[in-house]
Write a protein that holds these residues in place. Structure first.
Motif, PDB file in Angstrom:
ATOM      1  N   HIS A 100       0.818  -1.201   0.000  1.00 22.50           N
ATOM      2  CA  HIS A 100       0.000   0.000   0.000  1.00 22.50           C
ATOM      3  C   HIS A 100       0.856   1.256   0.000  1.00 22.50           C
ATOM      4  N   GLY A 101       0.401   2.278  -0.731  1.00 25.59           N
ATOM      5  CA  GLY A 101       1.016   3.598  -0.675  1.00 25.59           C
ATOM      6  C   GLY A 101       0.117   4.542   0.100  1.00 25.59           C
ATOM      7  N   CYS A 102       0.392   5.836  -0.037  1.00 23.86           N
ATOM      8  CA  CYS A 102      -0.448   6.825   0.645  1.00 23.86           C
ATOM      9  C   CYS A 102      -1.802   6.964  -0.044  1.00 23.86           C
ATOM     10  N   GLY A 103      -1.859   6.602  -1.326  1.00 18.46           N
ATOM     11  CA  GLY A 103      -3.109   6.668  -2.075  1.00 18.46           C
ATOM     12  C   GLY A 103      -3.426   8.025  -2.657  1.00 18.46           C
ATOM     13  N   GLU A 104      -2.611   9.030  -2.339  1.00 20.30           N
ATOM     14  CA  GLU A 104      -2.923  10.402  -2.744  1.00 20.30           C
ATOM     15  C   GLU A 104      -1.887  11.030  -3.676  1.00 20.30           C
ATOM     16  N   CYS A 105      -0.664  10.566  -3.656  1.00 15.93           N
ATOM     17  CA  CYS A 105       0.399  11.202  -4.434  1.00 15.93           C
ATOM     18  C   CYS A 105       0.318  10.818  -5.911  1.00 15.93           C
ATOM     19  N   LYS A 106       1.136  11.481  -6.744  1.00 12.82           N
ATOM     20  CA  LYS A 106       1.137  11.209  -8.178  1.00 12.82           C
ATOM     21  C   LYS A 106       1.521   9.767  -8.479  1.00 12.82           C
ATOM     22  N   VAL A 107       2.465   9.225  -7.699  1.00 14.47           N
ATOM     23  CA  VAL A 107       2.911   7.849  -7.925  1.00 14.47           C
ATOM     24  C   VAL A 107       1.760   6.877  -7.701  1.00 14.47           C
ATOM     25  N   CYS A 108       1.036   7.050  -6.603  1.00 17.00           N
ATOM     26  CA  CYS A 108      -0.103   6.177  -6.306  1.00 17.00           C
ATOM     27  C   CYS A 108      -1.192   6.318  -7.360  1.00 17.00           C
ATOM     28  N   LYS A 109      -1.452   7.528  -7.786  1.00 13.68           N
ATOM     29  CA  LYS A 109      -2.512   7.747  -8.771  1.00 13.68           C
ATOM     30  C   LYS A 109      -2.142   7.171 -10.139  1.00 13.68           C
ATOM     31  N   ARG A 110      -0.830   6.969 -10.369  1.00 14.82           N
ATOM     32  CA  ARG A 110      -0.395   6.292 -11.593  1.00 14.82           C
ATOM     33  C   ARG A 110      -0.544   4.785 -11.478  1.00 14.82           C
ATOM     34  N   GLY A 111      -0.881   4.319 -10.282  1.00 18.48           N
ATOM     35  CA  GLY A 111      -1.054   2.875 -10.095  1.00 18.48           C
ATOM     36  C   GLY A 111       0.179   2.172  -9.574  1.00 18.48           C
ATOM     37  N   ASP A 112       1.181   2.946  -9.135  1.00 17.66           N
ATOM     38  CA  ASP A 112       2.423   2.355  -8.645  1.00 17.66           C
ATOM     39  C   ASP A 112       2.586   2.576  -7.148  1.00 17.66           C
TER      40      ASP A 112
END
Length: 354
Positions: A100-112
């Protein structure tokens, strides 16, 4: 619920009993039916990674807090859901995506999410699967396994996902034309061997000094297995690869394996490192350009890749890697067996009496 926790680094796990959590919002409660024991668990248990030259990377400094329930390879039955959970069904079995990531950053929103700098991986920064139940923060992290046995499905969350993501970093035409060299015949190496074959690879050559593991590598589909302690092994590997080594997946990640792999690569070759054994290497910088080689790390994989992997396993009807099952109460025994190099394939914890 009962869990087996790290309460002090490098000390025996402690059996802990606490109230079973109840899911709210997007959360899902899973009854754990299988929890893989991963080599990363050893590093987490010791609280550090070896950086070579006497240096270490502290997990506590990176935000790990004790007590901690280990376990990031989790499969089981959903037994309760929060009032906002969607696309999940009580009574069905799933493998859990733990990265799991933070769910909010650009990386998470890219699906990574696995690459998020504020990662919240299960079994590392939040409670994991060495327990009879685990609370998953969002239903999107569950991947339906259908009738696949949880014991087979659990390792796909890490050893399967990590090797799948590594193989996908190799150019498709190279994978089709050239045999892949795999360092390590443990759980990761066996998984990599099976997946290269399933993805239409030209073949696999495995390197491991422990000859007790060679038969398992051949059974998983390796074309040949080599002992790096034997004189001239690199020349033999190159010969078996057709004269040039184009692609290496290093499931060990020690100074010796990485250096041997880089030295073995042909012009334009690629080494993808998975393993975290630890160490340090020196690379003459001109060689990187003159040989056009690629030395690349890979950190597990993303949710999309886990979904692809589970679909591949079901479509190809892949058999599980060699697996030893033991009850959760033997979690510490499993860790020690892994540290001592006695484990063949994957060790998976299961409920008492399962």
């Amino acid at each position: 619920m009962i869990s087996y926790d790290i309460t002090a680094l490098s000390q025996p796990l402690v059996r802990t009993e606490r109230p079973t959590p109840q899911p709210t919002g997007d959360q899902v409660l899973v009854r754990v039916e299988a929890a893989g024991v991963c080599h990363s668990d050893l590093h987490i248990w010791h609280g550090q990674y070896d950086l070579g030259n006497g240096r270490t990377l502290s997990m506590i400094d990176r935000g790990m807090k004790l007590p901690l329930t280990l376990g990031h390879e989790i499969a089981g039955e959903v037994v309760a859901v929060g009032d906002q959970a969607r696309d999940v069904q009580v009574g069905k079995r799933y493998v859990v995506f733990p990265w799991h990531g933070c769910g909010e950053c650009k990386v998470c929103k890219r699906g990574d999410e696995n690459l998020c700098l504020a990662g919240k991986s299960m079994g590392v920064y939040q409670p994991g699967g060495y327990a009879d139940h685990v609370l998953v923060s969002h239903s999107r992290y569950l991947v339906d396994i259908g009738d696949m046995p949880p014991v087979q499905a659990a390792p796909y969350a890490c050893s399967g996902l990590t090797t799948y993501s590594a193989i996908r970093k190799i150019a498709p035409q190279v994978l089709k034309d050239e045999k892949v060299v795999v360092f390590g015949a443990g759980g990761l190496g066996l998984m990599a061997t099976m997946l290269v074959k399933a993805l239409g690879g030209a073949g696999v050559l495995v390197i491991d000094p422990d000859e007790s593991k060679h038969a398992a590598a051949l059974a998983a589909g390796a074309d040949a297995v080599f002992n790096p302690r034997q004189e001239g092994f690199a020349a033999e590997v190159k010969k078996a690869a057709g004269g040039a080594v184009w692609a290496i997946i290093d499931c060990v990640g020690s100074s010796q394996t990485v250096q041997s792999g880089i030295d073995m690569l042909t012009k334009g070759g690629q080494l993808v490192q998975i393993g975290l054994f630890g160490g340090h290497i020196d690379i003459p910088t001109p060689f990187m350009a003159l040989k056009a080689t690629t030395y690349q790390g890979t950190y597990v994989g993303n949710l999309r890749e886990l979904q692809e992997l589970v679909a591949l396993v079901r479509d190809k009807q892949l058999p599980p890697v060699p697996t030893t099952c033991m009850p959760f109460s033997k979690a510490f025994t499993a860790l020690l067996a892994l540290e001592e190099g006695k484990a063949i394939g994957r060790q998976v914890l299961t409920p008492e009496g399962a």
